[in-house]
Each structure stands twice: as structure tokens, then as C-alpha cells.
Scaffold this motif. Structure first.
Motif, PDB file in Angstrom:
ATOM      1  N   ALA A   9      45.568  46.424  54.282  1.00 31.51           N
ATOM      2  CA  ALA A   9      46.259  45.222  53.816  1.00 31.51           C
ATOM      3  C   ALA A   9      45.407  44.466  52.813  1.00 31.51           C
ATOM      4  CB  ALA A   9      46.591  44.319  54.998  1.00 31.51           C
ATOM      5  N   GLY A  10      45.964  44.245  51.617  1.00 29.28           N
ATOM      6  CA  GLY A  10      45.247  43.531  50.573  1.00 29.28           C
ATOM      7  C   GLY A  10      44.321  44.401  49.758  1.00 29.28           C
ATOM      8  N   GLY A  11      44.250  45.691  50.091  1.00 34.09           N
ATOM      9  CA  GLY A  11      43.279  46.565  49.439  1.00 34.09           C
ATOM     10  C   GLY A  11      43.845  47.428  48.331  1.00 34.09           C
ATOM     11  N   ASN A  12      45.062  47.149  47.879  1.00 35.75           N
ATOM     12  CA  ASN A  12      45.652  47.967  46.829  1.00 35.75           C
ATOM     13  C   ASN A  12      44.892  47.821  45.513  1.00 35.75           C
ATOM     14  OD1 ASN A  12      47.596  48.793  48.597  1.00 35.75           O
ATOM     15  ND2 ASN A  12      49.220  47.503  47.767  1.00 35.75           N
ATOM     16  N   TYR A  13      44.670  48.924  44.824  1.00 39.46           N
ATOM     17  CA  TYR A  13      44.065  48.905  43.492  1.00 39.46           C
ATOM     18  C   TYR A  13      44.390  50.205  42.794  1.00 39.46           C
ATOM     19  CZ  TYR A  13      40.335  52.163  44.873  1.00 39.46           C
ATOM     20  OH  TYR A  13      39.644  53.272  45.270  1.00 39.46           O
ATOM     21  N   LEU A  14      44.183  50.244  41.487  1.00 41.88           N
ATOM     22  CA  LEU A  14      44.445  51.454  40.707  1.00 41.88           C
ATOM     23  C   LEU A  14      43.154  52.238  40.554  1.00 41.88           C
ATOM     24  CD1 LEU A  14      46.318  53.177  38.885  1.00 41.88           C
ATOM     25  CD2 LEU A  14      45.582  51.737  36.961  1.00 41.88           C
ATOM     26  N   ALA A  15      43.144  53.481  41.026  1.00 41.62           N
ATOM     27  CA  ALA A  15      41.990  54.373  40.845  1.00 41.62           C
ATOM     28  C   ALA A  15      42.396  55.443  39.843  1.00 41.62           C
ATOM     29  CB  ALA A  15      41.587  55.004  42.174  1.00 41.62           C
ATOM     30  N   SER A  16      41.988  55.276  38.610  1.00 38.39           N
ATOM     31  CA  SER A  16      42.400  56.217  37.564  1.00 38.39           C
ATOM     32  C   SER A  16      41.211  56.558  36.689  1.00 38.39           C
ATOM     33  CB  SER A  16      43.521  55.600  36.714  1.00 38.39           C
ATOM     34  OG  SER A  16      43.004  54.547  35.912  1.00 38.39           O
TER      35      SER A  16
ATOM     36  N   ARG B  92      38.015  45.561  43.464  1.00 40.33           N
ATOM     37  CA  ARG B  92      37.477  46.872  43.826  1.00 40.33           C
ATOM     38  C   ARG B  92      36.195  47.193  43.067  1.00 40.33           C
ATOM     39  NH1 ARG B  92      34.731  50.371  44.613  1.00 40.33           N
ATOM     40  NH2 ARG B  92      35.121  52.613  44.652  1.00 40.33           N
ATOM     41  N   PHE B  93      36.136  46.818  41.798  1.00 42.16           N
ATOM     42  CA  PHE B  93      34.976  47.169  40.973  1.00 42.16           C
ATOM     43  C   PHE B  93      34.167  45.922  40.611  1.00 42.16           C
ATOM     44  CE2 PHE B  93      38.332  50.319  40.220  1.00 42.16           C
ATOM     45  CZ  PHE B  93      37.678  51.469  40.641  1.00 42.16           C
TER      46      PHE B  93
ATOM     47  N   GLU C 257      37.233  44.430  36.824  1.00 45.33           N
ATOM     48  CA  GLU C 257      36.785  44.346  38.217  1.00 45.33           C
ATOM     49  C   GLU C 257      37.921  44.565  39.205  1.00 45.33           C
ATOM     50  OE1 GLU C 257      33.382  41.421  39.064  1.00 45.33           O
ATOM     51  OE2 GLU C 257      34.432  40.496  37.361  1.00 45.33           O
ATOM     52  N   LEU C 258      39.140  44.202  38.818  1.00 42.40           N
ATOM     53  CA  LEU C 258      40.286  44.366  39.713  1.00 42.40           C
ATOM     54  C   LEU C 258      40.858  45.777  39.671  1.00 42.40           C
ATOM     55  CD1 LEU C 258      42.158  40.991  38.992  1.00 42.40           C
ATOM     56  CD2 LEU C 258      40.621  41.523  40.903  1.00 42.40           C
ATOM     57  N   GLY C 259      40.384  46.602  38.753  1.00 44.04           N
ATOM     58  CA  GLY C 259      40.891  47.955  38.613  1.00 44.04           C
ATOM     59  C   GLY C 259      41.982  48.086  37.585  1.00 44.04           C
ATOM     60  N   ARG C 260      42.268  47.020  36.884  1.00 43.66           N
ATOM     61  CA  ARG C 260      43.330  47.058  35.874  1.00 43.66           C
ATOM     62  C   ARG C 260      42.802  47.652  34.577  1.00 43.66           C
ATOM     63  NH1 ARG C 260      45.086  40.846  37.326  1.00 43.66           N
ATOM     64  NH2 ARG C 260      46.085  41.332  39.345  1.00 43.66           N
TER      65      ARG C 260
ATOM     66  N   PRO D 254      32.862  46.863  47.190  1.00 42.73           N
ATOM     67  CA  PRO D 254      33.626  47.314  48.361  1.00 42.73           C
ATOM     68  C   PRO D 254      34.744  48.267  47.975  1.00 42.73           C
ATOM     69  CG  PRO D 254      34.204  45.055  47.807  1.00 42.73           C
ATOM     70  CD  PRO D 254      33.042  45.415  46.939  1.00 42.73           C
ATOM     71  N   ILE D 255      35.015  49.245  48.842  1.00 41.78           N
ATOM     72  CA  ILE D 255      36.051  50.238  48.576  1.00 41.78           C
ATOM     73  C   ILE D 255      37.054  50.244  49.723  1.00 41.78           C
ATOM     74  CG2 ILE D 255      34.561  52.060  49.551  1.00 41.78           C
ATOM     75  CD1 ILE D 255      35.931  54.053  47.669  1.00 41.78           C
ATOM     76  N   SER D 256      38.329  50.168  49.372  1.00 42.20           N
ATOM     77  CA  SER D 256      39.402  50.181  50.375  1.00 42.20           C
ATOM     78  C   SER D 256      40.032  51.561  50.423  1.00 42.20           C
ATOM     79  CB  SER D 256      40.457  49.128  50.013  1.00 42.20           C
ATOM     80  OG  SER D 256      41.073  49.461  48.779  1.00 42.20           O
TER      81      SER D 256
END
Length: 456
Positions: free
Chosen positions: A283-290, A266-267, A296-299, A276-278
Motif C-alpha cells: 500500500a502506497g508503494g506503487n512506482y514505475l520501474a523502467s 522510490r529513488f 526520485e518518484l520514478g517518473r 527504500p524499495i517496495s
């Protein structure tokens, strides 16, 4: 009285009264009609010294719109594709929410009048995360409350449009008076390193295009965008030409491709800084937005190196924005030695003063920035290349744009702030007088150099 003195269509006014107060019952309607009739009688008994009757519209004339900045803002949001508004009533921005509450349902959208300012912007951030174009609107005190949520949208890189209809401050201040004193708040009210674009319309009609532009920038750069309107633009009624929406382009956020979704980052630290933003359900677009720093993966991460890289990414993506010269208007001779800078509603007074000065033979020019932040250094450097004396004309005590630009641009030493706070608007005559003074100072300086040359 105005209808009587200036010949404003009486039937139209009475029709407007009946429409405006129709829901309040016949007693209220007829009372207001009688008050109008009393005004007409007073005008007839007390005529103005010089008759000034308005001409009736001629057949075949183009249709005009009678509207205000708040309605233009709301209409532009609908045109831009806004399907969620979260907010709370506050003068002088409430009409934006009222317009959308009336109309947004026709376009599949939703208005949430929340319990407070924080909940309103929080809901809008959530709607953006869900893939919707979202907006909130407020005034200075509400912006103070929304700041934390705007920080969340900044680090999570979520598109959001936030309208601040400025009024006199600080605190409750003067809710029904215009001022331009929220620029520092818009640019700097965030902890940590954070950059949010700030735009400002110059008129009622201009509010439509600037609002559309705000949505485009929010979607393209995946960021909150703040629009600084003010009470003068937002609530004054103006007759304008219909908006030619064919000239407006709409921008959508960058969606991930199938290949990118296979291992979704995501990042992603892309060259442009835009990744890119989902949205939920992709499908396949899960990420953590906090609100916590992430890789880069949002972790979540506590890596200082990754934090520095993400900060650089979040700033780098705005480099191209500072090259948008179409967000600046220049009037007058590009080589003039006297330069004016003005923004928002005050730009109209500055432009009128410039034209009066030109009629007197004064050599001056005017820069009207609609992008206030980030500061487009090259645009200002080019404008001031020929300038030896100048003014930043602003309706605030501090002269906030003047001080903001000086942080990034080495202005000529004789460029000063002409800043004035309070509810009394800056008049073109005041600006013209200052222009005359600048012209005299320039001439005196030139004469002094000539005398020194002769003495040598």
C-alpha cells in the motif's frame, strides 16, 4: 582402473553406478557394472610401479562432502533465500539450474527454464521487482545476451544475482575448458555509466560463501551482482568440510517505512545513495520501474541535471563496498618486496607457489581479491606499498585484472602480468620459476646499487 590401482572402495563405486544409471534400465546399469569390473581386472594385470593404496576412513572421523562448485552455488542460493531462478541451459553452468529444479520447490521457490537467455534473465528481473530474491546463471555467450536486461536492473536498482561460469571464448569457444577472460565483460558490458559489483570464488567450498555474499550485496545495494566462477571450480569434484552456515549472515533489501510510503520516493537521493524499495501490492508503494531515466518518484524525465544526479546516486552507493577488506585475502609477509595477485581458480596455484617459494627462503606475498569490481584502490595501494617487483597471475590472454587495476591504481613499474590463455592450467612450478627470476632481479638491482655506492 583407478579403483583397482588406488584401492578406492569398490562397493561404493558400484553403488554409485547403480544410482547414477538406475533410471536408464537394468541393461545400461549392468553394462556399466561390467565395464567397471573389466577395469578392475585390467588394473590387477597391469599394476602401477609403486603401490599407492588409499587408506580406509577411520572410525570417528568428521563427515565430508563430495561436491562441486555448481552444486555449492545452488545450495548457497537456497540458503540465501533465493525463491526464483530464470535461466537457460549452457555448459558449464547447467548443473546450477538442475540442482535448483530438484530442490527449490521444497522452499516455496520456482525455476523457469526459459526459451532463451534473454527471457531467463528478464523473468528474474521481474521476480526481483515483485520482491523475491532472484538469480540467473550462464556462461560467456549467455552473458552477451543478458547484457541489456542487466542494464535495466541497474537503472531500476533491482537486486539480482547473475552467475557466469566462465569458459574459453570468444563465441562458442571451448565450452568444456576453463578460462578467466570474462572480467572485462562483467565490468564493462553496459552502455552508459554503469557499475555492477563483480565477485569471484577461489574454490569449490568458497563458492558457497561468495554466492551468499552476492545475494547480500544485491539486496543491500539494490543492484545486479555478477559472480565469475569458471569451469574448473564449477565442475570439478572436491572433498570439503561441511559448510558452517552459522557463520553466514543474510541481508534483506531496505523496505520503506510507513512515513516513507505516505509520499513514496522510490529513488530518493539519499546520503548513502540507497533508497527504500517496495513491491507490487504494498500500500502506497506503487512506482514505475523502467529503463528510462527517472526522478526520485520514478517518473520519466529528460532533465540533464536529474540524470547527472541519478548517475551520481547509483555510483555513490558503492563507496562503502570498496572498503570491504574482508573480501580480500593476503598471504605472506606484509612487507615483502615481491607481490603476487591472483583470483578465481588460479589463486590455488599461486598460493601453492608462494608456499614453495617461502620454503626456499624467498621473500614474497600474495593478494587474492574476491571483489574484482569496483576496484578497491586503497587495498591495492596498501598491498603494493612494499612491492618492488610482482606478478598478476591470470588464465587469460590479456591479463584482464592487471589491466583493470591499472586503470585505478598506480602500480610499481616492475609489476607485470603473467597471463596465459588456453585450456592448460597454470602450474605452481611455473609461478615458482617466475618468483625465482624476480628474486634474482631484485638481488642484481641491489648489487648494482652497492657497486655504484662504492664507486662514488
Amino acid at each position: 582402473m583407478l579403483a583397482g590401482w588406488f584401492g578406492i572402495g569398490r562397493e561404493s563405486v558400484v553403488a554409485g553406478i547403480r544410482k547414477k544409471f538406475g533410471k536408464k534400465g537394468a541393461t545400461v546399469v549392468e553394462g556399466n557394472v561390467r565395464a567397471f569390473q573389466a577395469g578392475l581386472e585390467f588394473a590387477e594385470l597391469h599394476p602401477v610401479k609403486e603401490e599407492r593404496k588409499m587408506k580406509a576412513p577411520q572410525p570417528g572421523q568428521k563427515m565430508k562432502l563430495l561436491t562441486d562448485g555448481n552444486d555449492m552455488c545452488a545450495a548457497a542460493a537456497l540458503f540465501a533465500g533465493c525463491t526464483f531462478f530464470g535461466g537457460y541451459p549452457i555448459t558449464p553452468s547447467t548443473e546450477i539450474m538442475q540442482f535448483l529444479d530438484r530442490e527449490i520447490w521444497k522452499y516455496g521457490g520456482t525455476v523457469l527454464q526459459a526459451e532463451d537467455e534473454i527471457a531467463g534473465v528478464g523473468a528474474a528481473v521481474g521476480a526481483s521487482f515483485a520482491g523475491k530474491k532472484a538469480m540467473t546463471a550462464t556462461s560467456g555467450p549467455g552473458m552477451s545476451l543478458k547484457t541489456e536486461m542487466l542494464g535495466l536492473a541497474s537503472i531500476a536498482e533491482l537486486p539480482l544475482v547473475c552467475i557466469n561460469v566462465q569458459r574459453g571464448g570468444p563465441s562458442t569457444g571451448m565450452p568444456t575448458k576453463a578460462e578467466q577472460a570474462d572480467l572485462f565483460q562483467a565490468a564493462f558490458s553496459a552502455h552508459g555509466d554503469c557499475l555492477r559489483p563483480v565477485l569471484a570464488p577461489t574454490s569449490v567450498a568458497d563458492t558457497f560463501g561468495i554466492t551468499v555474499e552476492a545475494f547480500n550485496l544485491a539486496e543491500y545495494y539494490q543492484t545486479p551482482v555478477i559472480v565469475l566462477s569458471d569451469q574448473d571450480i564449477a565442475q570439478r569434484k572436491e572433498t570439503i568440510d561441511p559448510i558452517d552456515t552459522a557463520k553466514c549472515q543474510l541481508v534483506e533489501r531496505r523496505r520503506p517505512t510507513e512515513t516513507e510510503l505516505a509520499n513514496f520516493a522510490r529513488f530518493k537521493l539519499s546520503e548513502s545513495g540507497i533508497s527504500p524499495i517496495s513491491h507490487p501490492g504494498m500500500a502506497g508503494g506503487n512506482y514505475l520501474a523502467s529503463g528510462i531515466e527517472h526522478n526520485e518518484l520514478g517518473r520519466p524525465t529528460a532533465s540533464g541535471e536529474m540524470h547527472a544526479q541519478m548517475n551520481e546516486k547509483r555510483f555513490r552507493k558503492f563507496n562503502s563496498l570498496k572498503n570491504r577488506r574482508d573480501l580480500f585475502v593476503v598471504e605472506g609477509d606484509p612487507n615483502a618486496p615481491i607481490g603476487l595477485v591472483s583470483w578465481g581458480s588460479v589463486a590455488g596455484a599461486a598460493l601453492e607457489a608462494l608456499r614453495l617459494a617461502q620454503a626456499e627462503g624467498l621473500h614474497a606475498k600474495l593478494l587474492v581479491p574476491k571483489l574484482l569490481y569496483p576496484v578497491a584502490e586503497q587495498v591495492y595501494q596498501d598491498f603494493f606499498a612494499s612491492v618492488r617487483r610482482g606478478l598478476f597471475i591470470e588464465q587469460s590472454f590479456q591479463g584482464q585484472l592487471y589491466r583493470l587495476v591499472r586503470m585505478y591504481v598506480d602500480l610499481p613499474p616492475q609489476v607485470k602480468a603473467f597471463a596465459k590463455s588456453g585450456s592448460n592450467p597454470i602450474q605452481p612450478a611455473e609461478v615458482l620459476e617466475r618468483l625465482r627470476e624476480l628474486a634474482v632481479a631484485l638481488q642484481n638491482h641491489a648489487n648494482s646499487h652497492q657497486r655504484e655506492a662504492v664507486a662514488d
